[in-house]
Design a protein around this motif. Structure first.
Motif, PDB file in Angstrom:
ATOM      1  N   GLU A  16       0.832  -1.208   0.000  1.00 30.27           N
ATOM      2  CA  GLU A  16       0.000   0.000   0.000  1.00 30.27           C
ATOM      3  C   GLU A  16       0.866   1.257   0.000  1.00 30.27           C
ATOM      4  OE1 GLU A  16      -3.311   0.330  -0.470  1.00 30.27           O
ATOM      5  OE2 GLU A  16      -3.293  -1.842  -0.757  1.00 30.27           O
ATOM      6  N   GLU A  45      -8.480   6.021  -0.915  1.00 30.86           N
ATOM      7  CA  GLU A  45      -8.877   4.643  -0.623  1.00 30.86           C
ATOM      8  C   GLU A  45      -7.685   3.825  -0.131  1.00 30.86           C
ATOM      9  OE1 GLU A  45     -10.697   3.042  -4.146  1.00 30.86           O
ATOM     10  OE2 GLU A  45     -12.326   4.510  -4.100  1.00 30.86           O
ATOM     11  N   HIS A  46      -6.544   3.993  -0.770  1.00 35.01           N
ATOM     12  CA  HIS A  46      -5.354   3.234  -0.388  1.00 35.01           C
ATOM     13  C   HIS A  46      -4.793   3.708   0.952  1.00 35.01           C
ATOM     14  CE1 HIS A  46      -4.804   0.549  -3.800  1.00 35.01           C
ATOM     15  NE2 HIS A  46      -5.290   1.530  -4.536  1.00 35.01           N
ATOM     16  N   ALA A  48      -6.629   4.908   3.391  1.00 30.57           N
ATOM     17  CA  ALA A  48      -7.564   4.360   4.388  1.00 30.57           C
ATOM     18  C   ALA A  48      -7.302   2.875   4.617  1.00 30.57           C
ATOM     19  CB  ALA A  48      -9.002   4.588   3.937  1.00 30.57           C
ATOM     20  N   PHE A  49      -7.030   2.136   3.553  1.00 31.38           N
ATOM     21  CA  PHE A  49      -6.768   0.713   3.684  1.00 31.38           C
ATOM     22  C   PHE A  49      -5.457   0.472   4.445  1.00 31.38           C
ATOM     23  CE2 PHE A  49      -5.513  -3.519   1.887  1.00 31.38           C
ATOM     24  CZ  PHE A  49      -6.467  -4.241   2.585  1.00 31.38           C
ATOM     25  N   LYS A  50      -4.453   1.290   4.174  1.00 35.06           N
ATOM     26  CA  LYS A  50      -3.177   1.155   4.887  1.00 35.06           C
ATOM     27  C   LYS A  50      -3.374   1.411   6.381  1.00 35.06           C
ATOM     28  CE  LYS A  50       1.497   3.018   5.247  1.00 35.06           C
ATOM     29  NZ  LYS A  50       2.422   4.056   4.790  1.00 35.06           N
ATOM     30  N   VAL A  51      -4.146   2.420   6.715  1.00 37.63           N
ATOM     31  CA  VAL A  51      -4.426   2.719   8.120  1.00 37.63           C
ATOM     32  C   VAL A  51      -5.156   1.544   8.768  1.00 37.63           C
ATOM     33  CG1 VAL A  51      -5.799   4.206   9.645  1.00 37.63           C
ATOM     34  CG2 VAL A  51      -4.400   5.225   7.847  1.00 37.63           C
ATOM     35  N   GLU A  52      -6.095   0.962   8.046  1.00 32.75           N
ATOM     36  CA  GLU A  52      -6.833  -0.200   8.554  1.00 32.75           C
ATOM     37  C   GLU A  52      -5.889  -1.385   8.813  1.00 32.75           C
ATOM     38  OE1 GLU A  52     -10.396  -3.102   6.972  1.00 32.75           O
ATOM     39  OE2 GLU A  52     -10.354  -1.030   6.254  1.00 32.75           O
ATOM     40  N   LEU A  53      -4.970  -1.619   7.895  1.00 37.45           N
ATOM     41  CA  LEU A  53      -4.000  -2.694   8.078  1.00 37.45           C
ATOM     42  C   LEU A  53      -3.097  -2.441   9.282  1.00 37.45           C
ATOM     43  CD1 LEU A  53      -2.933  -3.326   4.376  1.00 37.45           C
ATOM     44  CD2 LEU A  53      -4.138  -4.946   5.855  1.00 37.45           C
ATOM     45  N   ASN A  55      -3.794  -0.609  11.901  1.00 38.22           N
ATOM     46  CA  ASN A  55      -4.602  -0.778  13.109  1.00 38.22           C
ATOM     47  C   ASN A  55      -4.790  -2.248  13.450  1.00 38.22           C
ATOM     48  OD1 ASN A  55      -4.878   1.980  13.455  1.00 38.22           O
ATOM     49  ND2 ASN A  55      -6.854   2.096  12.415  1.00 38.22           N
ATOM     50  N   THR A  56      -4.998  -3.066  12.442  1.00 37.85           N
ATOM     51  CA  THR A  56      -5.138  -4.505  12.657  1.00 37.85           C
ATOM     52  C   THR A  56      -3.856  -5.075  13.256  1.00 37.85           C
ATOM     53  OG1 THR A  56      -6.703  -4.725  10.823  1.00 37.85           O
ATOM     54  CG2 THR A  56      -5.543  -6.728  11.511  1.00 37.85           C
ATOM     55  N   GLU A  59      -3.561  -3.971  16.884  1.00 42.86           N
ATOM     56  CA  GLU A  59      -4.495  -4.700  17.745  1.00 42.86           C
ATOM     57  C   GLU A  59      -3.945  -6.090  18.070  1.00 42.86           C
ATOM     58  OE1 GLU A  59      -8.310  -4.853  15.836  1.00 42.86           O
ATOM     59  OE2 GLU A  59      -8.519  -2.682  15.838  1.00 42.86           O
TER      60      GLU A  59
END
Length: 63
Positions: A16, A45-46, A48-53, A55-56, A59
Protein backbone atom coordinates in the motif's frame (compact mmCIF):
# COMPACT_ATOMS: atom_id res chain seq x y z
CA UNK A 1 -2.45 -14.44 14.45
CA UNK A 2 0.33 -16.67 13.14
CA UNK A 3 3.76 -15.40 12.15
CA UNK A 4 2.91 -16.10 8.51
CA UNK A 5 -0.26 -14.00 8.77
CA UNK A 6 1.64 -11.18 10.44
CA UNK A 7 4.19 -11.22 7.61
CA UNK A 8 1.35 -11.08 5.09
CA UNK A 9 -0.12 -7.99 6.78
CA UNK A 10 3.32 -6.36 6.88
CA UNK A 11 3.79 -7.07 3.17
CA UNK A 12 0.34 -5.64 2.44
CA UNK A 13 1.24 -2.44 4.32
CA UNK A 14 4.44 -2.10 2.30
CA UNK A 15 2.49 -2.72 -0.91
CA UNK A 16 0.00 0.00 0.00
CA UNK A 17 2.88 2.39 0.73
CA UNK A 18 4.26 1.75 -2.75
CA UNK A 19 0.88 2.34 -4.37
CA UNK A 20 0.42 5.55 -2.37
CA UNK A 21 3.80 6.79 -3.56
CA UNK A 22 3.04 5.95 -7.19
CA UNK A 23 -0.37 7.63 -7.06
CA UNK A 24 1.08 10.74 -5.41
CA UNK A 25 3.79 11.04 -8.05
CA UNK A 26 1.24 10.51 -10.82
CA UNK A 27 -1.08 13.18 -9.43
CA UNK A 28 1.80 15.65 -9.25
CA UNK A 29 2.70 15.00 -12.90
CA UNK A 30 -0.79 15.19 -14.38
CA UNK A 31 -2.44 18.23 -15.87
CA UNK A 32 -5.89 16.78 -16.53
CA UNK A 33 -8.12 17.67 -13.57
CA UNK A 34 -10.49 14.74 -14.18
CA UNK A 35 -7.61 12.27 -13.98
CA UNK A 36 -6.21 14.02 -10.91
CA UNK A 37 -9.59 13.79 -9.19
CA UNK A 38 -9.88 10.11 -10.03
CA UNK A 39 -6.39 9.32 -8.76
CA UNK A 40 -6.93 11.40 -5.61
CA UNK A 41 -10.02 9.29 -4.88
CA UNK A 42 -7.97 6.11 -5.33
CA UNK A 43 -5.17 7.59 -3.22
CA UNK A 44 -7.58 8.22 -0.35
CA UNK A 45 -8.88 4.64 -0.62
CA UNK A 46 -5.35 3.23 -0.39
CA UNK A 47 -4.44 5.51 2.52
CA UNK A 48 -7.56 4.36 4.39
CA UNK A 49 -6.77 0.71 3.68
CA UNK A 50 -3.18 1.16 4.89
CA UNK A 51 -4.43 2.72 8.12
CA UNK A 52 -6.83 -0.20 8.55
CA UNK A 53 -4.00 -2.69 8.08
CA UNK A 54 -1.78 -0.85 10.56
CA UNK A 55 -4.60 -0.78 13.11
CA UNK A 56 -5.14 -4.50 12.66
CA UNK A 57 -1.44 -5.13 13.20
CA UNK A 58 -1.41 -2.95 16.33
CA UNK A 59 -4.49 -4.70 17.74
CA UNK A 60 -2.89 -8.11 17.28
CA UNK A 61 0.37 -6.90 18.82
CA UNK A 62 -1.49 -5.76 21.93
CA UNK A 63 -3.26 -9.09 22.48
Amino acid sequence: MTQKELLYVEDAINHESSIISILTDSINNLENDDLKDFLEEKLNEHIAFKVELINTLEEKANE
